[in-house]
Design an enzyme around this catalytic site. Structure first.
Site, PDB file in Angstrom:
ATOM      1  N   ASN A  87      -8.565  81.671 -42.355  1.00 45.74           N
ATOM      2  CA  ASN A  87      -8.920  81.260 -40.988  1.00 45.74           C
ATOM      3  C   ASN A  87      -8.678  79.749 -40.858  1.00 45.74           C
ATOM      4  O   ASN A  87      -9.395  78.954 -41.479  1.00 45.74           O
ATOM      5  CB  ASN A  87     -10.396  81.613 -40.753  1.00 45.74           C
ATOM      6  CG  ASN A  87     -10.865  81.254 -39.352  1.00 45.74           C
ATOM      7  OD1 ASN A  87     -10.193  80.531 -38.616  1.00 45.74           O
ATOM      8  ND2 ASN A  87     -12.037  81.738 -38.996  1.00 45.74           N
ATOM      9  N   HIS A 146      -6.267  85.446 -32.978  1.00 43.46           N
ATOM     10  CA  HIS A 146      -6.856  84.507 -33.924  1.00 43.46           C
ATOM     11  C   HIS A 146      -7.012  85.205 -35.273  1.00 43.46           C
ATOM     12  O   HIS A 146      -7.466  86.346 -35.339  1.00 43.46           O
ATOM     13  CB  HIS A 146      -8.216  84.044 -33.394  1.00 43.46           C
ATOM     14  CG  HIS A 146      -8.978  83.215 -34.373  1.00 43.46           C
ATOM     15  ND1 HIS A 146      -8.396  82.182 -35.074  1.00 43.46           N
ATOM     16  CD2 HIS A 146     -10.272  83.268 -34.792  1.00 43.46           C
ATOM     17  CE1 HIS A 146      -9.299  81.626 -35.871  1.00 43.46           C
ATOM     18  NE2 HIS A 146     -10.446  82.271 -35.723  1.00 43.46           N
ATOM     19  N   CYS A 164     -12.411  77.585 -32.915  1.00 41.08           N
ATOM     20  CA  CYS A 164     -11.206  78.397 -33.144  1.00 41.08           C
ATOM     21  C   CYS A 164     -10.442  78.673 -31.848  1.00 41.08           C
ATOM     22  O   CYS A 164      -9.239  78.927 -31.866  1.00 41.08           O
ATOM     23  CB  CYS A 164     -11.568  79.720 -33.806  1.00 41.08           C
ATOM     24  SG  CYS A 164     -12.443  79.505 -35.348  1.00 41.08           S
TER      25      CYS A 164
END
Ligand code: UT7
Length: 328
Positions: free
Chosen positions: A285, A255, A115
């Site tokens: 996500n 994020h 990520c």
């Protein structure tokens, strides 16, 4: 304040058309819209079509960034693709993207930082510009997480979405651009968030298909605690390096993994939620694509104005984490 070396000349994003809602998951798994919204903040996520590869999503995001920068494919000298979901193991997504764009003067390579990949990619791109090794650097975060998500595992299935985001970095010309950054890694905790099967340790096998070790596995609660701690650390460090505090931040773009992690990060950095960009509710996500998709959307809906101080903060498998301060 630090003089930036690299600046954003263009941005772009791609989100697949198909949407999977929490109601869809209620029909597939033992879960509920209420649980998913309350524990994660997610309502829906975009899922790529079967033939919509990571490279194709990266291409669509890249074309927008290039159009904004006013450059054609031959002007690009470097392509960096951050991805945890390459279309195949060899060669890289960046090589496919270079071919798709016709960027025949570009060197292209992938980086793997889960990520955190896009923030890592921006720092690598900035370093290349600083070293005089690049002037038109395309940095992608591109993911087809639906291809490695176990849709029989309710603890991970509801979390992920697909998409891509791109930035075109070029030498800064004035006070707008990247002001500071911070990257950190702790490889001792790798097994809390990983894909155990399919690499050289556990090559593809019938067993791997049966035990689902090809898919993402996550110890959610442990990852959550580490994410909160690490994103707090990252927010503090990049701001310190830029000589700024949370009070100076016009927009935090974190994020987008979980609304509770985002709120904890904002609180730690003393940034009110009105100055935080959140779209986890509509995308879930998307790993390395989450910050560039959010940044692009923030700009398109008028939340970003030239001169604003923007803080990016990320966390992912590895563990990897990091942050970046820029003057937009
Ligand atoms: O991208 C960077 C890395 N990823 C992250 O940052 C994600 C970090 N982790 C998280 O966001 C959260 O830990 C999750 C959203 C994954 C899980 O939330 P949680 O509050 O930590 O829940 P939990 O894992 O502690 O599970 C609580 C309960 C469990 O049931 P029991 O054992 O208490 O009976 C789970 O089985 O919730 C259950 N559960 C679910 N229930 C309904 C887990 N997933 C689901 C689900 N629907 N989808």
């Amino acid at each position: 304040m630090t003089k930036p070396i690299a600046a954003f000349a263009g941005l772009g994003a791609c989100s697949p058309e198909r949407i999977l809602t929490n109601a869809d998951f209620e029909r597939m798994l033992d879960t509920s819209d209420t649980w998913i919204r309350e524990r994660t903040g997610i309502r829906e996520r975009h899922i790529a079509a079967p033939d919509q590869t990571t490279a194709l999503m990266a291409r669509d995001a890249s074309l927008q960034a290039m159009a904004e920068a006013g450059i054609g494919p031959e002007a690009i000298d470097t392509i960096i693709v951050a991805t945890a979901t390459p279309d195949r193991l060899l060669p890289s997504v960046a090589c496919d993207l270079q071919a798709l764009l016709g960027a025949r003067n570009a060197t292209a390579f992938d980086i793997t930082a889960a990520c955190s990949g896009w923030v890592y990619g921006l720092v690598v791109g900035e370093a290349m510009i600083a070293a005089g090794k690049g002037e038109r650097v395309l940095v992608l975060g591109a993911e087809k997480l639906s291809a490695i998500t176990d849709y029989t595992d309710r603890s991970t299935a509801v979390l992920f979405g697909d998409g891509a985001g791109a930035a075109l970095l070029s030498p800064a010309n004035g006070d707008r651009g990247i002001l500071s950054s911070y990257l950190k890694t702790d490889g001792t905790l790798a097994e809390l968030l990983w894909r155990p099967g399919g690499g050289t340790v556990h090559p593809p096998s019938d067993e791997m298909i049966k035990d689902h070790s090809y898919y993402i596995k996550m110890a959610g609660r442990e990852v959550f605690k580490n994410a909160v701690r690490s994103m707090a650390d990252a927010a503090t460090k990049a701001l310190e390096r830029a000589g700024l505090t949370g009070a100076d931040v016009d927009l935090l773009v974190p994020h987008q993994a979980n609304i509770r992690i985002i709120e904890a990060t904002a609180e730690h950095a003393h940034i009110p939620m009105e100055r935080v960009y959140v779209n986890v509710d509509r995308y879930g996500n998307t790993s390395s694509a989450s910050i560039p998709i959010a940044l692009d959307e923030a700009r398109k809906c008028g939340r970003l104005e030239p001169g604003m101080i923007v803080l990016l903060v990320t966390f992912g498998a590895g563990f990897t984490w990091g942050s970046l301060v820029l003057r937009w």
